[in-house]
Enzyme design. Structure first.
Site, mmCIF file in Angstrom:
data_model
loop_
_atom_site.group_PDB
_atom_site.id
_atom_site.type_symbol
_atom_site.label_atom_id
_atom_site.label_comp_id
_atom_site.label_asym_id
_atom_site.label_seq_id
_atom_site.Cartn_x
_atom_site.Cartn_y
_atom_site.Cartn_z
ATOM 1 N N GLY A 1 5.121 -1.119 2.767
ATOM 2 C CA GLY A 1 4.206 0.296 2.319
ATOM 3 C C GLY A 1 5.027 1.496 2.256
ATOM 4 C CG HIS B 1 -0.315 0.004 2.346
ATOM 5 N ND1 HIS B 1 0.305 1.098 3.359
ATOM 6 C CD2 HIS B 1 0.226 -1.228 3.351
ATOM 7 C CE1 HIS B 1 0.985 0.690 4.280
ATOM 8 N NE2 HIS B 1 0.810 -0.570 4.226
ATOM 9 C CG ASP B 2 -0.356 4.176 1.405
ATOM 10 O OD1 ASP B 2 -1.471 4.989 0.973
ATOM 11 O OD2 ASP B 2 -0.548 3.311 2.402
#
Length: 256
Positions: A137, A119-120
């Protein structure tokens, strides 16, 4: 072009010319642009946008929920550019609201089998992640970087453009542009001169990058003092200026 066993949500937007293989599942709020080929048994969950002429191989998982305990089903997204190759069992997760709410992947990248983009993450263009390489992340992986097989990258780490990580590297701090790293523990091992030559960077700029490497890693200067010396000798060299800009914005210190 779309196999009869594929399941496509009515809220998905699939352009003309998209190929979707057997038993693949395309969820709501997924947008797929023309020319993209999706193999069999692929799962794409939205909100996710996939650009033109991508090739996604069987058993990939694209746009799944982030693996973050703080995630509480907020609406976040994954954005993928054009002409990427995403091989078998690759996983790419959407963002979290604690960051920009988006995982963003550029164009012309190669993600080999079993790679993971958490994520991200923000990924540039012309990146290669070899088999089993994984990003935690909030990682930023800049254009033309190469991660060898089973390389692991710590969360919030930045990997500079044209850098190269050898097989099995464990990257826990930022890697400046143009640098090669490897070994256990992972350490810098010179500049990626071959990668720079292949991408048309001039011999003069490569010479200056080699000099900058010596300033950072061979003089025992504090990073702030090394940056000042690099600025003094950079002249009109864009690669050296890019390296200076990167070093002024490191988030976790640099791998030394």
């Amino acid at each position: 072009m779309i196999h009869p066993t594929a399941l496509i949500d009515r809220k998905a937007e699939v352009a003309e010319g998209v190929t979707i293989g057997a038993y693949s599942v395309i969820g709501a709020d997924v947008k797929i642009a023309s020319g993209t080929q999706i193999g069999s048994h692929v799962v794409v969950k939205g909100p996710t946008s996939i650009g033109k002429d991508n090739r996604i191989y069987q058993f990939a998982s694209i746009g799944e929920d982030p693996q973050d305990k703080k995630y509480a089903a907020e609406v976040t997204r994954l954005e993928i550019g054009d002409r990427n190759t995403i091989r078998e069992f690759t996983s790419m997760h959407r963002g979290t609201k604690q960051d920009r709410s988006v995982t963003r992947i550029g164009s012309d990248n190669l993600f080999m089998a079993y790679t993971h983009v958490a994520h991200d993450c923000l990924i540039g263009d012309h990146v290669i992640m070899a088999n089993g390489a994984s990003l935690a992340g909030h990682v930023r992986l800049n254009s033309h970087a190469i991660l060898g097989g089973f390389t692991l990258v710590h969360q919030f780490t930045q990997i500079g453009e044209y850098s190269f990580a050898a097989m099995g590297s464990a990257i826990t701090q930022d890697v400046p542009p143009f640098i090669m790293v490897g070994g256990k523990p992972t350490r810098p091992h010179g500049i990626n001169s071959v990668g720079m030559e292949r991408n048309g960077i001039s011999a003069d700029d490569i010479r200056l990058i080699r000099k900058a490497y010596k300033i950072i890693y061979k003089t025992n200067l504090r990073l702030e003092d090394a940056i000042e010396q690099m600025e003094d000798m950079a002249g009109d060299s864009k690669p050296v200026s890019d390296m200076v800009s990167f070093l002024r914005n490191v988030t976790r210190g640099i791998l030394r």
